[in-house]
Design an enzyme around this catalytic site. Structure first.
Site, PDB file in Angstrom:
ATOM      1  N   ARG A 237     -20.848 -27.139  27.800  1.00 19.63           N
ATOM      2  CA  ARG A 237     -21.586 -26.237  28.670  1.00 19.63           C
ATOM      3  C   ARG A 237     -23.079 -26.358  28.408  1.00 19.63           C
ATOM      4  NH1 ARG A 237     -18.032 -26.500  31.459  1.00 19.63           N
ATOM      5  NH2 ARG A 237     -16.631 -24.901  32.288  1.00 19.63           N
ATOM      6  N   HIS A 285     -22.893 -33.463  35.546  1.00 18.55           N
ATOM      7  CA  HIS A 285     -21.731 -32.582  35.367  1.00 18.55           C
ATOM      8  C   HIS A 285     -20.491 -33.232  35.979  1.00 18.55           C
ATOM      9  CE1 HIS A 285     -20.694 -28.102  34.584  1.00 18.55           C
ATOM     10  NE2 HIS A 285     -19.626 -28.860  34.395  1.00 18.55           N
TER      11      HIS A 285
END
Length: 322
Positions: A237, A285
Site C-alpha cells: 500500500r 498499481h
C-alpha cells in the site's frame, strides 16, 4: 432463511476507476437469480443485502437498512475505511488463487530484475556499452525479506525459495513458515531489518503500518550485501511509504534501488521526482489486478456460505482495519 428469500438479496456493486460492465456480466452469469445493481441505479435500497466494493464513493453504502455484508474486491481493505459513512456490518476480503499468483509473479519478477541487474543492463543497452566484468551473485547468496506473511507473502516466499533465494519474513503476529526465518512484532522488527538484501513489502495499510517504510526503518538495515545497499520493493500500500524518505535514502546510498507499485497519491503526480530518478522503477498499481472472472465465483461462494450460517472467511478486524 429460505432459498427464495436468500436469492432476493441484491448485490450493490460500488467501485471507482473501474468499468463495472465486466463485473455486472460476471455477476449475472454466476449469481443466478440474484440481481446486481449500481449506486446510481433505480432500485429499492431495502433489497440490498450485500455490497461488493472497491474505492466506493463516500456515502454510497448509506441507507441500506438490510445490508448484511461488505466484500472488498481487492486484497486490501483500507479503501473501505476511507468512507466515513461505512455501515457497521461485517467486512471480508476475497482471497483467490488468481490474485495470489498475480502478486507472486510480480514479486518474483522484480526480485529477479534487481538480482540480475536488469536496470544496469537496460542502461548499458541504451548507451551501446558492452561491459561484462561485474560479478553476478547466485540466488543462494541473496536474502529476500518479506514484510507481511499472509496469503500473498507466504506464497511469494515459497516461490522465491524454490528459485534458490534465502527468505526471511516479518509479521505483526507470530507466523511459522517452512524454510523461512520469521520475526514478529516490534521486538522482532529491528532484527529482521538486518537480515535481507532485498525487502518486499506486502503489508496492508493500517494505523500501525502508515508511513512505516521511512528513514527510521532504512537506517536500521544492513549497510552492504552482495547487491550493495539494500533494495526495496513495495507492492502493498502506498500509504505505508514515505516517498521523500525513499528519495533521500537513495541519494545517500542507504538504498541502492527501489521498485514501487503503489503511492501515497494515485495516479502518481507528473511532477513527482520518483518518475525520473535513475534508481526507481515505477509500475502503475498493476502488481495484482482484480479479475472479475476469477473473483466473482469466490464472492458468490462466500455469500452462499454466509447464508447457510457458515463462518465468514477472511473476516476483517475493524479495530486493526485488516
Amino acid at each position: 432463511m429460505s432459498e427464495k428469500a436468500a436469492k432476493s438479496g441484491k448485490i450493490l456493486l460500488a467501485t471507482s476507476g473501474w468499468d463495472p460492465a465486466i463485473w455486472i456480466e460476471n455477476f449475472a452469469d454466476k449469481a443466478k437469480g440474484r440481481e446486481t445493481v449500481l449506486p446510481d441505479g433505480d432500485f429499492n435500497r431495502e433489497d440490498v443485502h450485500y455490497a461488493a466494493v472497491w474505492k466506493q464513493q463516500p456515502g454510497s453504502l448509506k441507507d441500506l437498512p438490510n445490508l448484511k455484508l461488505i466484500i472488498s474486491l481487492g486484497a486490501g481493505v483500507d479503501h473501505v475505511f476511507h468512507d466515513p459513512f461505512i455501515p457497521d456490518v461485517p467486512i471480508v476480503r476475497i482471497i483467490s488463487p488468481d490474485l495470489t499468483m498475480r502478486m507472486t509473479e510480480y514479486v518474483v519478477w522484480q526480485v529477479l530484475d534487481h538480482h540480475r541487474l536488469g536496470r544496469r543492463y537496460r542502461q548499458q543497452q541504451s548507451e551501446k556499452i558492452w561491459h561484462e566484468d561485474r560479478r553476478q551473485p547466485a540466488a543462494n547468496e541473496v536474502t529476500v525479506g518479506i514484510l507481511g506473511l499472509g496469503v500473498l507473502g507466504s506464497d511469494a516466499a515459497e516461490k522465491l525459495m524454490n528459485i534458490g533465494f534465502n527468505v526471511t519474513g516479518w509479521s505483526r503476529r507470530e507466523r511459522q513458515l517452512d524454510g523461512v526465518t520469521t520475526y514478529h512484532g516490534a521486538d522482532g522488527f529491528k532484527a529482521f531489518l538486518k537480515t535481507a538484501d532485498i525487502f518486499v513489502s506486502l503489508l496492508p495499510l493500517t494505523p500501525d503500518t502508515k508511513g512505516l517504510l521511512s528513514m527510521s526503518m532504512f537506517a536500521q538495515m544492513k549497510e552492504e550485501g552482495p547487491l550493495g545497499a539494500p533494495v526495496l520493493i513495495n507492492a502493498g500500500r502506498g500509504g505505508s511509504q514515505n516517498e521523500a524518505d525513499i528519495l533521500a535514502a537513495l541519494d545517500r546510498g542507504i538504498l541502492s534501488a527501489v521498485t514501487l507499485d503503489v503511492f501515497q497519491q494515485e495516479p502518481l503526480p507528473t511532477d513527482s521526482p520518483l518518475w525520473t530518478h535513475p534508481k526507481v522503477t515505477i509500475t502503475p498499481h498493476a502488481a495484482a489486478a482484480s479479475s472479475a472472472s476469477a473473483l466473482v465465483p469466490a464472492i458468490i461462494q462466500q455469500i452462499e456460505a454466509f447464508e447457510r450460517g457458515e463462518v465468514l472467511q477472511n473476516l476483517v478486524d475493524r479495530s486493526n482495519q485488516y
